[in-house]
Design an enzyme around this catalytic site. Structure first.
Site, PDB file in Angstrom:
ATOM      1  N   ASP A  50      41.165  36.773  34.553  1.00 26.61           N
ATOM      2  CA  ASP A  50      40.823  35.659  35.446  1.00 26.61           C
ATOM      3  C   ASP A  50      41.824  34.509  35.373  1.00 26.61           C
ATOM      4  O   ASP A  50      41.459  33.348  35.520  1.00 26.61           O
ATOM      5  CB  ASP A  50      39.397  35.142  35.146  1.00 26.61           C
ATOM      6  N   GLY A  53      38.453  41.914  39.018  1.00 29.84           N
ATOM      7  CA  GLY A  53      38.071  41.236  40.254  1.00 29.84           C
ATOM      8  C   GLY A  53      39.166  40.279  40.642  1.00 29.84           C
ATOM      9  O   GLY A  53      39.524  39.411  39.856  1.00 29.84           O
ATOM     10  N   HIS A  54      39.743  40.477  41.786  1.00 29.74           N
ATOM     11  CA  HIS A  54      40.785  39.572  42.254  1.00 29.74           C
ATOM     12  C   HIS A  54      40.299  38.840  43.492  1.00 29.74           C
ATOM     13  O   HIS A  54      39.928  39.455  44.478  1.00 29.74           O
ATOM     14  CB  HIS A  54      42.070  40.348  42.587  1.00 29.74           C
ATOM     15  N   GLN A 108      42.666  42.684  34.314  1.00 32.58           N
ATOM     16  CA  GLN A 108      42.190  41.990  33.113  1.00 32.58           C
ATOM     17  C   GLN A 108      43.308  41.140  32.503  1.00 32.58           C
ATOM     18  O   GLN A 108      44.303  40.866  33.163  1.00 32.58           O
ATOM     19  CB  GLN A 108      41.639  42.982  32.063  1.00 32.58           C
ATOM     20  N   LYS A 144      45.758  35.881  38.640  1.00 35.21           N
ATOM     21  CA  LYS A 144      46.842  36.835  38.943  1.00 35.21           C
ATOM     22  C   LYS A 144      46.828  37.272  40.394  1.00 35.21           C
ATOM     23  O   LYS A 144      47.855  37.422  41.013  1.00 35.21           O
ATOM     24  CB  LYS A 144      46.679  38.130  38.122  1.00 35.21           C
TER      25      LYS A 144
END
Ligand code: IMP
Length: 432
Positions: A13, A40-41, A225, A16
């Site tokens: 988080d 999760g992006h 991650q 990125k």
């Protein structure tokens, strides 16, 4: 040959996704090399928020292809849902633009059930996994029992293998966890359907990447991650089950180190963590709320995959130096600098101190046992100005510039870019 690697230097988080999105503008291919839909992006483009878990966010650019490398564990249902969501947004998702490695492993509902069951029996030692079946899928990979995307190419063989796998899972669920078995037939039917839908996307991504690199194409390798969750170098056992670090690129994409041009670390101007595990610079109370946000904005510190509020704290320079070493970082992108506006002073941890008063500039035996240390802080003066409309280095307040230089000094690596808001354009190039 040009391969850029982007890796999170914290517990994930770090922002990125949007940096990848920015760098994708100059890339022909963006390739994911580890993890699964636990990632999760969040990407914001023209007031639209995209949440992607598997497909590289670079695919939003019409000229960029997305690759899912062999180092991934793929839940076909999540993948297909994401493909459909992108199509609904008029983003073309075709076998020409999205390629899945034949050697990537597959996540089944069996792995998800085992993830939940194993986590429930850990009691106080719970990892706080995302319940996506990541650990059990990688366990099957390493114990040579895994299902691979390749298996989807022969439906009869796939069905037999899937049934055997689900039967084994059901035995484990009932014998070890006294849990009701999964209904096998509906899962098989579902997965045969996904196999039909995904077959034409399954290729040798390593070979295609090599050809692209030889032909002078720009490739961006996108880690999921953060490196402090790496199975080998993270805060074990409070880690994910893959190689998050830059070294995971080579085994996770099937290419060698020769084409590497840059290894870029994404670092948040403070620190956050979802799930359990040590976090020396964690803060609570008012300061935590201040850093986390209240959750009303998509970029506040709440999990993209699980919605859980993230634990937050001050930037940890000891861990940043560790990240520089393990990943061989050449550059940093410092994200969320704007969030620190308005604080009278900002802390950065520069060393750890143990119970005997001994200080350490690097953790003596890795980062699993960080709870025994107290952070030693240096304090930088804050700034009051809102940074969200700043685009030039010269326009940043002096104290914000000094903070960026301080991060460079503590981390031992240059900052190339700082972000001052969630939009694509909200970045400032940092002069060397
Ligand atoms: P798993 O990857 O679901 O097995 O979860 C293992 C640990 O990694 C847990 O602490 C999760 O919260 C954390 N984790 C997994 N993926 C992410 C991510 O993308 N961002 C932040 N933490 C993550």
């Amino acid at each position: 040959m040009s391969l850029k690697i982007i890796v999170g230097t914290q517990w994930g988080d770090e922002g990125k996704g949007r940096i990848v999105d920015l760098l994708s503008a100059q890339s022909d291919i963006v390739a994911r090399y580890n993890g699964g839909d636990n990632a999760g992006h969040t990407v914001n483009v023209a007031n639209h928020t995209f949440k992607l878990h598997l497909i590289p966010s670079g695919i939003i650019h019409p000229h960029t292809s997305g690759y899912l490398g062999n180092g991934l564990v793929i839940n076909p249902k999540s993948l297909w849902t994401e493909m459909e969501m992108l199509r609904d947004l008029n983003i073309q998702v075709s076998p020409e633009r999205l390629k899945i490695s034949f050697a990537a492993h597959m996540i089944t509902p069996g792995h998800i059930a085992l993830d939940r069951a194993r986590e429930a029996t850990r009691g106080k030692g719970q990892i706080g996994t995302t319940s996506r079946g990541i650990g059990p899928a990688y366990t099957d990979k390493v114990s040579r029992n895994g299902l691979r995307m390749l298996d989807m190419l022969d439906l009869q063989h796939f069905e037999e293998k899937l049934r055997r796998h689900l039967q084994k899972v059901n035995t484990e669920l009932s014998v070890n966890f006294q849990t009701a078995p999964l209904a096998v037939d509906p899962i098989v039917e579902d997965y045969l359907n996904y196999a039909r839908l995904l077959q034409e996307y399954i290729v040798d991504t390593g070979d295609l990447l090599d050809q692209a690199l030889q032909a002078g194409k720009q490739v961006l390798a996108e880690g999921a991650q953060g490196m402090l969750l790496d199975i080998d170098h993270g805060s074990y056992p409070f880690v994910t089950s893959s190689n998050v670090t830059a070294t995971g690129v080579f085994s996770g994409l099937g290419i060698g180190i020769q084409p590497v041009e840059k290894v870029i670390g994404a670092t948040k101007a403070f620190q956050s963590r979802v799930g359990a595990g040590p976090f020396p610079t964690e803060v609570e109370g008012e300061m935590a709320t201040r850093l986390r946000g209240t959750g009303d904005k998509p970029w506040d510190e709440f999990g993209t995959t699980t919605g859980r509020p993230r634990r937050v704290g001050w930037l940890d320079g000891v861990l940043l130096r560790y990240a520089r070493r393990i990943n061989g970082l050449t550059d940093l992108v410092l994200t969320k600098l704007d969030v620190l506006s308005g604080l009278p002073e900002i802390k950065i941890c520069t060393a750890y101190r143990d119970q005997n008063g001994v200080t350490y500039s690097t953790p003596p035996l890795g980062i699993s046992d960080l709870d025994q240390f107290t952070p030693v802080y240096e304090t930088a003066p804050g700034w009051q100005e809102d940074l969200t409309s700043v685009r030039q280095w010269e326009d940043l307040p002096e104290n914000a510039q000094a903070f960026v230089r301080f991060v460079e000094q503590i981390g031992g690596v240059r900052v190339m870019l700082a972000s001052v808001g969630p939009e694509r354009s909200q970045v400032v190039s940092v002069p060397a």
